[in-house]
Design a protein around this motif. Sequence first.
Motif, PDB file in Angstrom:
ATOM      1  N   SER A 267       0.869  -1.175   0.000  1.00 13.74           N
ATOM      2  CA  SER A 267       0.000   0.000   0.000  1.00 13.74           C
ATOM      3  C   SER A 267       0.903   1.222   0.000  1.00 13.74           C
ATOM      4  CB  SER A 267      -0.950   0.008   1.199  1.00 13.74           C
ATOM      5  OG  SER A 267      -0.236   0.160   2.409  1.00 13.74           O
ATOM      6  N   HIS A 268       0.543   2.190  -0.810  1.00 15.29           N
ATOM      7  CA  HIS A 268       1.311   3.419  -0.950  1.00 15.29           C
ATOM      8  C   HIS A 268       0.434   4.555  -0.448  1.00 15.29           C
ATOM      9  CE1 HIS A 268       4.306   1.700  -3.929  1.00 15.29           C
ATOM     10  NE2 HIS A 268       3.419   0.728  -3.769  1.00 15.29           N
ATOM     11  N   ALA A 269       0.917   5.305   0.530  1.00 14.49           N
ATOM     12  CA  ALA A 269       0.146   6.419   1.083  1.00 14.49           C
ATOM     13  C   ALA A 269       1.104   7.503   1.562  1.00 14.49           C
ATOM     14  CB  ALA A 269      -0.745   5.952   2.233  1.00 14.49           C
ATOM     15  N   PRO A 270       0.678   8.757   1.510  1.00 11.39           N
ATOM     16  CA  PRO A 270       1.526   9.841   2.007  1.00 11.39           C
ATOM     17  C   PRO A 270       1.802   9.697   3.501  1.00 11.39           C
ATOM     18  CG  PRO A 270      -0.297  10.704   0.689  1.00 11.39           C
ATOM     19  CD  PRO A 270      -0.573   9.243   0.924  1.00 11.39           C
ATOM     20  N   ALA A 271       2.979  10.155   3.907  1.00 14.21           N
ATOM     21  CA  ALA A 271       3.368  10.101   5.324  1.00 14.21           C
ATOM     22  C   ALA A 271       2.324  10.782   6.197  1.00 14.21           C
ATOM     23  CB  ALA A 271       4.741  10.743   5.511  1.00 14.21           C
ATOM     24  N   GLY A 272       1.813  11.923   5.756  1.00 16.08           N
ATOM     25  CA  GLY A 272       0.799  12.642   6.539  1.00 16.08           C
ATOM     26  C   GLY A 272      -0.447  11.808   6.768  1.00 16.08           C
ATOM     27  N   THR A 273      -0.834  11.041   5.770  1.00 14.71           N
ATOM     28  CA  THR A 273      -2.004  10.162   5.903  1.00 14.71           C
ATOM     29  C   THR A 273      -1.713   9.051   6.901  1.00 14.71           C
ATOM     30  OG1 THR A 273      -2.702  10.640   3.644  1.00 14.71           O
ATOM     31  CG2 THR A 273      -3.559   8.613   4.643  1.00 14.71           C
TER      32      THR A 273
END
Length: 169
Positions: free
Chosen positions: A114-120
Amino acid sequence: MTTSLLTEGFGHHVWATCTLIDVCATLSEDQLQANAPGTYGPIIDTIRHLVGADTDYLTVLSGGEVKNIDEDTMDLGALRAEMVLNEGRWAEVLPRHLDPDAIVVRHRDDGSESHAPAGTRLTQALQHGTDHRSQICTALTSLGIEPPEIDLWAYADSQGRLKVVDNPG
Protein backbone atom coordinates in the motif's frame (compact mmCIF):
# COMPACT_ATOMS: atom_id res chain seq x y z
CA MET A 1 17.17 17.10 15.76
CA THR A 2 14.03 18.84 14.56
CA THR A 3 10.91 18.35 16.63
CA SER A 4 7.72 17.58 14.74
CA LEU A 5 4.52 19.51 15.25
CA LEU A 6 2.98 16.10 15.88
CA THR A 7 5.19 15.32 18.90
CA GLU A 8 2.57 16.49 21.37
CA GLY A 9 -0.17 14.62 19.53
CA PHE A 10 1.76 11.37 19.77
CA GLY A 11 2.71 12.13 23.37
CA HIS A 12 -1.00 12.39 24.10
CA HIS A 13 -1.68 9.24 22.12
CA VAL A 14 0.75 7.20 24.23
CA TRP A 15 -0.28 8.83 27.53
CA ALA A 16 -4.01 8.29 26.89
CA THR A 17 -3.46 4.66 25.92
CA CYS A 18 -1.30 3.99 29.00
CA THR A 19 -3.82 5.77 31.25
CA LEU A 20 -6.61 3.59 29.87
CA ILE A 21 -4.52 0.42 30.23
CA ASP A 22 -3.88 1.36 33.88
CA VAL A 23 -7.63 1.53 34.53
CA CYS A 24 -8.22 -1.73 32.69
CA ALA A 25 -5.50 -3.43 34.76
CA THR A 26 -7.89 -3.19 37.73
CA LEU A 27 -10.63 -5.12 35.91
CA SER A 28 -11.47 -8.77 36.41
CA GLU A 29 -10.97 -11.27 33.59
CA ASP A 30 -14.75 -11.23 33.00
CA GLN A 31 -14.77 -7.44 32.77
CA LEU A 32 -11.87 -7.49 30.29
CA GLN A 33 -14.08 -9.69 28.10
CA ALA A 34 -16.87 -7.07 28.12
CA ASN A 35 -18.03 -6.01 24.70
CA ALA A 36 -20.25 -3.01 23.99
CA PRO A 37 -22.37 -2.98 20.81
CA GLY A 38 -20.72 -1.16 17.94
CA THR A 39 -17.17 -1.55 19.25
CA TYR A 40 -14.20 -3.57 18.00
CA GLY A 41 -14.81 -6.34 20.52
CA PRO A 42 -13.90 -7.23 24.09
CA ILE A 43 -11.85 -4.66 26.01
CA ILE A 44 -8.72 -6.83 26.09
CA ASP A 45 -8.91 -7.57 22.35
CA THR A 46 -9.36 -3.88 21.59
CA ILE A 47 -6.32 -2.91 23.68
CA ARG A 48 -4.25 -5.62 22.00
CA HIS A 49 -5.37 -4.42 18.57
CA LEU A 50 -4.67 -0.77 19.42
CA VAL A 51 -1.13 -1.46 20.67
CA GLY A 52 -0.34 -3.95 17.91
CA ALA A 53 -1.48 -1.54 15.22
CA ASP A 54 0.49 1.30 16.81
CA THR A 55 3.64 -0.77 16.62
CA ASP A 56 2.79 -1.76 13.03
CA TYR A 57 2.45 1.92 12.04
CA LEU A 58 5.90 2.47 13.57
CA THR A 59 7.27 -0.52 11.67
CA VAL A 60 6.13 0.97 8.37
CA LEU A 61 7.17 4.54 9.15
CA SER A 62 10.59 3.50 10.52
CA GLY A 63 11.38 1.44 7.44
CA GLY A 64 11.35 -1.74 9.50
CA GLU A 65 13.60 -0.53 12.33
CA VAL A 66 10.73 -1.08 14.79
CA LYS A 67 9.70 -4.72 14.81
CA ASN A 68 6.10 -5.89 14.91
CA ILE A 69 4.86 -7.60 18.06
CA ASP A 70 2.65 -10.60 18.72
CA GLU A 71 0.09 -8.65 20.72
CA ASP A 72 -2.31 -11.59 20.95
CA THR A 73 -0.01 -13.24 23.51
CA MET A 74 0.63 -10.09 25.58
CA ASP A 75 -0.95 -9.19 28.90
CA LEU A 76 -1.82 -5.65 29.92
CA GLY A 77 1.56 -5.05 31.56
CA ALA A 78 3.44 -6.04 28.42
CA LEU A 79 1.09 -3.99 26.23
CA ARG A 80 1.63 -0.94 28.44
CA ALA A 81 5.40 -1.44 28.33
CA GLU A 82 5.22 -1.57 24.52
CA MET A 83 3.32 1.73 24.44
CA VAL A 84 5.93 3.33 26.70
CA LEU A 85 8.61 2.20 24.24
CA ASN A 86 6.51 3.56 21.39
CA GLU A 87 6.65 7.06 22.84
CA GLY A 88 10.40 7.18 22.24
CA ARG A 89 10.00 5.46 18.90
CA TRP A 90 7.49 8.06 17.75
CA ALA A 91 9.88 10.81 18.88
CA GLU A 92 12.55 9.28 16.62
CA VAL A 93 10.28 8.63 13.64
CA LEU A 94 8.32 11.89 13.49
CA PRO A 95 11.20 14.18 12.45
CA ARG A 96 11.90 11.87 9.49
CA HIS A 97 8.51 12.64 7.98
CA LEU A 98 8.47 16.40 7.64
CA ASP A 99 7.07 16.18 4.12
CA PRO A 100 3.44 15.11 4.57
CA ASP A 101 3.18 14.24 0.86
CA ALA A 102 6.16 11.87 0.75
CA ILE A 103 4.91 8.41 -0.17
CA VAL A 104 5.53 5.67 2.39
CA VAL A 105 5.17 2.09 1.19
CA ARG A 106 3.87 -0.70 3.39
CA HIS A 107 4.95 -4.17 2.27
CA ARG A 108 2.41 -6.77 3.35
CA ASP A 109 3.08 -10.40 4.17
CA ASP A 110 1.06 -11.52 1.14
CA GLY A 111 3.38 -9.59 -1.21
CA SER A 112 1.01 -6.70 -1.83
CA GLU A 113 1.87 -3.09 -1.05
CA SER A 114 0.00 0.00 0.00
CA HIS A 115 1.31 3.42 -0.95
CA ALA A 116 0.15 6.42 1.08
CA PRO A 117 1.53 9.84 2.01
CA ALA A 118 3.37 10.10 5.32
CA GLY A 119 0.80 12.64 6.54
CA THR A 120 -2.00 10.16 5.90
CA ARG A 121 -0.20 7.36 7.73
CA LEU A 122 0.63 9.56 10.73
CA THR A 123 -2.91 10.89 10.94
CA GLN A 124 -4.28 7.34 10.69
CA ALA A 125 -2.14 6.27 13.65
CA LEU A 126 -3.60 9.04 15.81
CA GLN A 127 -7.18 8.54 14.61
CA HIS A 128 -6.97 4.78 15.07
CA GLY A 129 -5.87 5.18 18.68
CA THR A 130 -8.56 7.74 19.43
CA ASP A 131 -11.27 5.57 17.91
CA HIS A 132 -10.36 2.46 19.88
CA ARG A 133 -9.77 4.31 23.15
CA SER A 134 -13.27 5.72 22.76
CA GLN A 135 -14.63 2.21 22.24
CA ILE A 136 -12.89 0.99 25.40
CA CYS A 137 -14.38 3.93 27.32
CA THR A 138 -17.81 2.96 26.00
CA ALA A 139 -17.30 -0.61 27.21
CA LEU A 140 -16.17 0.65 30.63
CA THR A 141 -19.28 2.84 30.87
CA SER A 142 -21.46 -0.18 30.00
CA LEU A 143 -19.87 -1.90 33.03
CA GLY A 144 -20.78 1.06 35.24
CA ILE A 145 -17.15 2.19 35.44
CA GLU A 146 -16.32 5.86 34.95
CA PRO A 147 -13.65 6.07 32.24
CA PRO A 148 -10.60 8.21 32.94
CA GLU A 149 -10.28 11.69 31.46
CA ILE A 150 -7.97 11.13 28.54
CA ASP A 151 -8.66 14.11 26.32
CA LEU A 152 -5.90 16.44 25.20
CA TRP A 153 -6.66 19.00 27.91
CA ALA A 154 -6.20 16.35 30.62
CA TYR A 155 -2.91 15.38 28.96
CA ALA A 156 -1.72 19.00 28.75
CA ASP A 157 -2.62 19.52 32.40
CA SER A 158 -0.78 16.35 33.44
CA GLN A 159 2.32 17.56 31.59
CA GLY A 160 2.23 21.08 33.04
CA ARG A 161 1.39 22.48 29.61
CA LEU A 162 -1.95 24.04 30.51
CA LYS A 163 -2.32 27.19 32.54
CA VAL A 164 -5.72 28.50 33.52
CA VAL A 165 -5.76 32.15 34.53
CA ASP A 166 -8.69 33.37 36.62
CA ASN A 167 -10.61 36.37 35.32
CA PRO A 168 -9.09 39.33 37.15
CA GLY A 169 -12.31 41.33 36.82
